[in-house]
Design an enzyme around this catalytic site. Structure first.
Site, PDB file in Angstrom:
ATOM      1  N   HIS A 243      -3.259   8.972  -2.271  1.00  0.00           N
ATOM      2  CA  HIS A 243      -3.560   7.647  -1.720  1.00  0.00           C
ATOM      3  C   HIS A 243      -3.438   6.563  -2.797  1.00  0.00           C
ATOM      4  O   HIS A 243      -2.775   5.538  -2.595  1.00  0.00           O
ATOM      5  CB  HIS A 243      -4.985   7.699  -1.147  1.00  0.00           C
ATOM      6  CG  HIS A 243      -5.531   6.410  -0.638  1.00  0.00           C
ATOM      7  ND1 HIS A 243      -5.678   6.133   0.697  1.00  0.00           N
ATOM      8  CD2 HIS A 243      -6.012   5.315  -1.287  1.00  0.00           C
ATOM      9  CE1 HIS A 243      -6.215   4.937   0.854  1.00  0.00           C
ATOM     10  NE2 HIS A 243      -6.428   4.409  -0.346  1.00  0.00           N
ATOM     11  N   GLU A 244      -4.060   6.802  -3.933  1.00  0.00           N
ATOM     12  CA  GLU A 244      -4.053   5.775  -4.985  1.00  0.00           C
ATOM     13  C   GLU A 244      -2.651   5.570  -5.561  1.00  0.00           C
ATOM     14  O   GLU A 244      -2.264   4.449  -5.881  1.00  0.00           O
ATOM     15  CB  GLU A 244      -5.045   6.142  -6.096  1.00  0.00           C
ATOM     16  CG  GLU A 244      -6.495   6.273  -5.636  1.00  0.00           C
ATOM     17  CD  GLU A 244      -7.033   5.029  -4.958  1.00  0.00           C
ATOM     18  OE1 GLU A 244      -6.505   3.921  -5.194  1.00  0.00           O
ATOM     19  OE2 GLU A 244      -7.993   5.169  -4.175  1.00  0.00           O
ATOM     20  N   HIS A 247      -0.837   3.135  -3.493  1.00  0.00           N
ATOM     21  CA  HIS A 247      -1.076   1.733  -3.879  1.00  0.00           C
ATOM     22  C   HIS A 247      -0.246   1.374  -5.113  1.00  0.00           C
ATOM     23  O   HIS A 247       0.335   0.295  -5.189  1.00  0.00           O
ATOM     24  CB  HIS A 247      -2.551   1.511  -4.219  1.00  0.00           C
ATOM     25  CG  HIS A 247      -3.475   1.516  -3.046  1.00  0.00           C
ATOM     26  ND1 HIS A 247      -3.237   0.825  -1.881  1.00  0.00           N
ATOM     27  CD2 HIS A 247      -4.691   2.107  -2.878  1.00  0.00           C
ATOM     28  CE1 HIS A 247      -4.253   0.997  -1.050  1.00  0.00           C
ATOM     29  NE2 HIS A 247      -5.149   1.783  -1.630  1.00  0.00           N
TER      30      HIS A 247
HETATM   31 ZN   LIG Z   1      -6.984   2.502  -0.969  1.00  0.00          ZN
END
Ligand SMILES: [Zn+2]
Length: 327
Positions: A243-244, A247
């Site tokens: 997830h990170e 980003h």
């Molecule tokens: Zn996030």
């Protein structure tokens, strides 16, 4: 389809617990931070411009009163304008060479293990968890868990262990975080610096978005026990890292912008009013077409529940790579 047997088991576990998850969801509503992407906005924890382009993953009921780095509508507009500008600049720069954009990318990864001391509770996780995390990233970004294949692969270059109680836990937005990254960050814009440790405020992780100029804060911070085999129940299959890194490669949350506007700026992720937690199968919070993308890596569900990026997200990440991080 295309799920590998072990992953089928893994993902099926998430689905099988749907009833329980729904009950827990109901119970958890009262403690989930104000969920709207816009409501967390002005005056959030992003005191400094460099940090305002970050984002975090939170556990339901985490001590944090809100997602400390949720982006405002204004920040989204600025980021999208910046991406367009970066792409124009890139196109001009490469005008003579035509479309020389990369189709596949191997990202060098440097992992900084921040420790308070030599104990496991003090952050001393084994190398095996880190190599497993790299495997999880490679599988996820190759589409090996059922989503779209992206352009990205990951290569572990170094594990850097640092014992410094002043940096433990890693506190989001703190001067200690800045000090840590200033001291430790290595490589160019294409190098993923991954910082692992206990984190402040019950957070699972946070990341910086790409910028045209390399910033010393650039990188991903993740809870050490969120790595595969860690102790963070329901969040210990390595998808906080997935997830990170999303980003870091310019993806927003699937719930960005709620039901209106351009949402997460990706056309094939259905709009979602707010973050989904646990694994609420069938959740549908917007009247627009499509159920909420609770199985997307850029939502807030359990690791067992999230297993895919979309083709649109894959495309957005590659576009951003060529705009910002390509050599
Ligand atoms: Zn996030």
């Amino acid at each position: 389809m295309g799920l590998r047997p072990n992953l089928l088991t893994r993902r099926a576990a998430g689905v099988a617990s749907t009833t329980l998850a729904l009950l827990l969801s109901t119970a958890a509503v009262g403690v989930v931070p104000a969920a709207s992407a816009f409501s967390a906005a002005p005056g959030g924890a992003c005191a400094e411009p460099a940090d305002s382009h970050a984002n975090a993953r939170v556990k339901p009921g985490a001590a944090a009163t809100h997602d400390p780095n949720e982006l405002t509508a204004k920040q989204i507009r600025e980021r999208e304008a910046d991406l367009a500008a970066a792409l124009r600049q890139r196109a001009n720069f490469r005008a003579g060479a035509g479309a020389t954009t990369l189709a596949t990318v191997t990202i060098p990864v440097v992992v900084h293990v921040i420790q308070e001391n030599s104990t496991r509770a003090g952050g001393n996780i084994p190398d095996s968890m880190i190599t497993s995390q790299i495997s999880v990233l490679n599988q996820a970004y190759a589409g090996g868990t059922g989503g779209a294949a992206t352009a990205f692969a990951f290569r572990l270059d170094k594990i850097n262990r640092v014992t410094n109680p002043a940096w433990y836990p890693i506190v989001n937005g703190s001067s200690a975080e800045r000090s840590m990254k200033s001291s430790l960050r290595v490589g160019g814009k294409n190098t993923l610096n991954l910082y692992l440790g206990e984190l402040s405020d019950g957070l699972l992780g946070w990341a910086t978005f790409p910028q045209q100029t390399l910033n010393t804060m650039d990188g991903v911070v993740a809870l050490n026990e969120s790595l595969p085999g860690g102790t963070a129940t329901n969040y210990n299959q390595g998808d906080t890292g997935t997830h990170e890194v999303g980003h870091w490669l310019n993806l927003y949350h699937t719930f960005q912008g709620g039901c209106g506007g351009s949402g997460d700026s990706v056309s094939d992720t259905p709009a979602e009013a707010s973050p989904a937690y646990e694994c609420p199968t069938g959740r549908n919070t917007c009247s627009a077409t499509g159920l909420d993308p609770i199985t997307n890596f850029m939502d807030y569900t359990y690791d067992s529940c999230m297993y895919q990026f979309t083709a649109g997200q894959a495309s957005r990440m590659l576009t951003a790579w060529n705009a910002y991080r390509a050599a």
